[in-house]
Design a protein around this motif. Structure first.
Motif, PDB file in Angstrom:
ATOM      1  N   PRO A  62      -7.935  -0.609  -4.917  1.00  0.00           N
ATOM      2  CA  PRO A  62      -6.507  -1.450  -5.228  1.00  0.00           C
ATOM      3  C   PRO A  62      -6.860  -2.648  -5.794  1.00  0.00           C
ATOM      4  N   GLY A  63      -6.514  -3.024  -6.629  1.00  0.00           N
ATOM      5  CA  GLY A  63      -6.540  -4.611  -7.207  1.00  0.00           C
ATOM      6  C   GLY A  63      -5.665  -5.576  -6.644  1.00  0.00           C
ATOM      7  N   ALA A 102      -5.600   1.188   2.136  1.00  0.00           N
ATOM      8  CA  ALA A 102      -6.597   0.152   1.850  1.00  0.00           C
ATOM      9  C   ALA A 102      -5.623  -0.905   1.140  1.00  0.00           C
ATOM     10  N   LEU A 103      -6.231  -2.284   1.225  1.00  0.00           N
ATOM     11  CA  LEU A 103      -5.275  -3.480   0.668  1.00  0.00           C
ATOM     12  C   LEU A 103      -6.108  -4.213  -0.198  1.00  0.00           C
ATOM     13  N   GLY A 104      -5.564  -4.373  -1.496  1.00  0.00           N
ATOM     14  CA  GLY A 104      -6.246  -5.088  -2.417  1.00  0.00           C
ATOM     15  C   GLY A 104      -6.152  -6.645  -2.055  1.00  0.00           C
ATOM     16  N   PRO A 105      -6.792  -7.605  -2.772  1.00  0.00           N
ATOM     17  CA  PRO A 105      -6.778  -8.918  -2.525  1.00  0.00           C
ATOM     18  C   PRO A 105      -5.326  -9.535  -2.688  1.00  0.00           C
ATOM     19  N   ASP A 106      -5.282 -10.632  -1.946  1.00  0.00           N
ATOM     20  CA  ASP A 106      -3.791 -11.267  -1.856  1.00  0.00           C
ATOM     21  C   ASP A 106      -2.535 -10.390  -1.386  1.00  0.00           C
ATOM     22  N   VAL A 107      -2.927  -9.427  -0.717  1.00  0.00           N
ATOM     23  CA  VAL A 107      -1.748  -8.686  -0.184  1.00  0.00           C
ATOM     24  C   VAL A 107      -1.379  -9.130   1.115  1.00  0.00           C
ATOM     25  N   THR A 108       0.130  -9.279   1.561  1.00  0.00           N
ATOM     26  CA  THR A 108       0.568  -9.919   2.494  1.00  0.00           C
ATOM     27  C   THR A 108       1.685  -9.039   2.815  1.00  0.00           C
ATOM     28  N   GLY A 109       2.069  -8.844   4.276  1.00  0.00           N
ATOM     29  CA  GLY A 109       3.120  -8.141   4.855  1.00  0.00           C
ATOM     30  C   GLY A 109       2.919  -6.493   5.069  1.00  0.00           C
ATOM     31  N   PHE A 110       1.711  -5.937   4.933  1.00  0.00           N
ATOM     32  CA  PHE A 110       1.350  -4.718   4.778  1.00  0.00           C
ATOM     33  C   PHE A 110       0.115  -4.709   5.520  1.00  0.00           C
ATOM     34  N   ALA A 111      -0.205  -3.668   6.273  1.00  0.00           N
ATOM     35  CA  ALA A 111      -1.438  -3.275   6.865  1.00  0.00           C
ATOM     36  C   ALA A 111      -1.833  -1.915   6.886  1.00  0.00           C
ATOM     37  N   VAL A 112      -3.165  -1.461   6.970  1.00  0.00           N
ATOM     38  CA  VAL A 112      -3.619   0.011   7.014  1.00  0.00           C
ATOM     39  C   VAL A 112      -3.062   0.739   7.836  1.00  0.00           C
ATOM     40  N   GLY A 113      -2.567   1.776   7.468  1.00  0.00           N
ATOM     41  CA  GLY A 113      -1.628   2.774   8.331  1.00  0.00           C
ATOM     42  C   GLY A 113      -0.393   2.600   8.411  1.00  0.00           C
ATOM     43  N   ASP A 114       0.291   1.748   7.522  1.00  0.00           N
ATOM     44  CA  ASP A 114       1.839   1.469   7.407  1.00  0.00           C
ATOM     45  C   ASP A 114       2.057   2.494   6.553  1.00  0.00           C
ATOM     46  N   ALA A 115       3.493   3.249   6.784  1.00  0.00           N
ATOM     47  CA  ALA A 115       3.951   4.108   5.936  1.00  0.00           C
ATOM     48  C   ALA A 115       4.943   3.533   5.030  1.00  0.00           C
ATOM     49  N   VAL A 116       4.926   3.612   3.702  1.00  0.00           N
ATOM     50  CA  VAL A 116       5.462   2.993   2.660  1.00  0.00           C
ATOM     51  C   VAL A 116       6.077   3.967   1.679  1.00  0.00           C
TER      52      VAL A 116
END
Length: 308
Positions: free
Chosen positions: A26-27, A75-89
């Motif tokens: 993820p970018g 996994a989260l890319g840089p500058d991501v807010t409001g989400f966490a590993v394990g979230d269903a999206v």
């Protein structure tokens, strides 16, 4: 290595193949999602055939199919807010969604409510969101009559239900074989085959008139039903923008926001919108899923489920 279903060059089904690729990284502003379900849409095979959205860059090949997914963040890319590993999206991936892993822009991704299945969530980012955007664009007052051409497909099924939730009367064109299905959506069915389509719509519509047209077919069908509305701001299409513009209408203006995804998810949870997933296929049968939509045999939505 993770698998994905792609087309290797523009053409027909013979261009399709499974490919193995490294797990995407993820970018900035992106989520890496383990895909649980991917919606199948007509645009998927149209892109394979060489269709390109106006202003869109040329797609690097091989290109993975799929423009709507639901899954779990790994996994989260840089500058991501409001989400966490394990979230269903759920949302619109970049780089395709018929895959074990896909990248999702965090800015237009939505959290999947627990009560919403992954399969149902995967039907919302394209079909239901397009329907919602189109109806908001038309901005019809309660009690208006809306004609939906091609109402039996994914966008049409969603549009009919959302329109009913907005207090609109719905007339829909579809094949004779879909009559019962269309009427179950609360729409008045008009057979799509044969000439004099506009006359058949007038005969079916309350008072003999319609206030707006939401076209999902294009071509000659769009040209014929355009005569039913004098105010061409009430003529929109998700199928044939060039033809609509020539007729004084316009394409559906897509919002592509997480807020829209939240709204359509609420409609599902309230019972106002049923995704109507009528067929599911495992990833290894992605070709069969795509043929079901490409051959015009689908009623409602087709979903590819990725095993975990």
């Amino acid at each position: 290595m993770p698998k994905a279903y792609a087309y290797t060059h523009n053409g027909g089904p013979e261009t399709e193949a499974f490919i193995e690729r490294d797990r995407p990284e993820p970018g900035p502003g992106q989520l890496l999602v383990a895909v649980r379900a991917a919606g199948v849409n007509p645009v998927d095979w149209k892109l394979r055939n060489g269709f390109r959205r106006p202003g869109a860059p040329e797609t690097p090949l091989p290109a993975v199919f799929g423009s709507e997914i639901a899954g779990e963040v790994v996994a989260l890319g840089p500058d991501v807010t409001g989400f966490a590993v394990g979230d269903a999206v759920f949302g619109n991936p970049v780089g395709g969604g018929y895959a074990e892993y896909a990248l999702l822009p965090a800015s237009i991704a939505a959290h999947k409510p627990e009560a919403l299945s992954f399969a149902d969530a995967a039907t919302l980012p394209v079909a239901a969101a397009t329907a919602y955007d189109g109806l908001r664009q038309l901005a019809l007052p309660t009690g208006s009559t809306l004609l939906i051409t091609g109402v039996g497909g994914g966008v049409g099924v969603a549009a009919a239900q959302i329109a009913r939730a907005f207090g609109l009367r719905v007339v829909g064109t579809a094949s004779e074989g879909k009559k019962d299905f269309v009427e179950a959506l609360g729409a008045l069915h008009v057979p799509s085959a044969g000439g004099a389509l506009a006359d058949r719509v007038r005969a079916a519509a309350p008072g003999g008139t319609v206030d707006a047209v939401f076209d999902l077919v294009g071509g000659e069908v769009l040209a014929e039903v355009a005569e039913l509305v004098e105010d061409r701001t009430k003529l929109i299409t998700a199928a044939d923008p060039p033809a609509a513009l020539k007729l004084g209408g316009s394409p559906v203006q897509r919002a592509r926001t997480a807020e829209v995804l939240d709204e359509v998810a609420k409609l599902v949870l309230s019972g106002a919108l049923r995704p109507h997933v009528t067929a599911t296929f495992p990833l290894q049968r992605a070709a069969d899923a795509l043929r079901t939509v490409e051959d015009g045999h689908a009623r409602g939505k087709v979903v590819i489920e990725v095993g975990r």
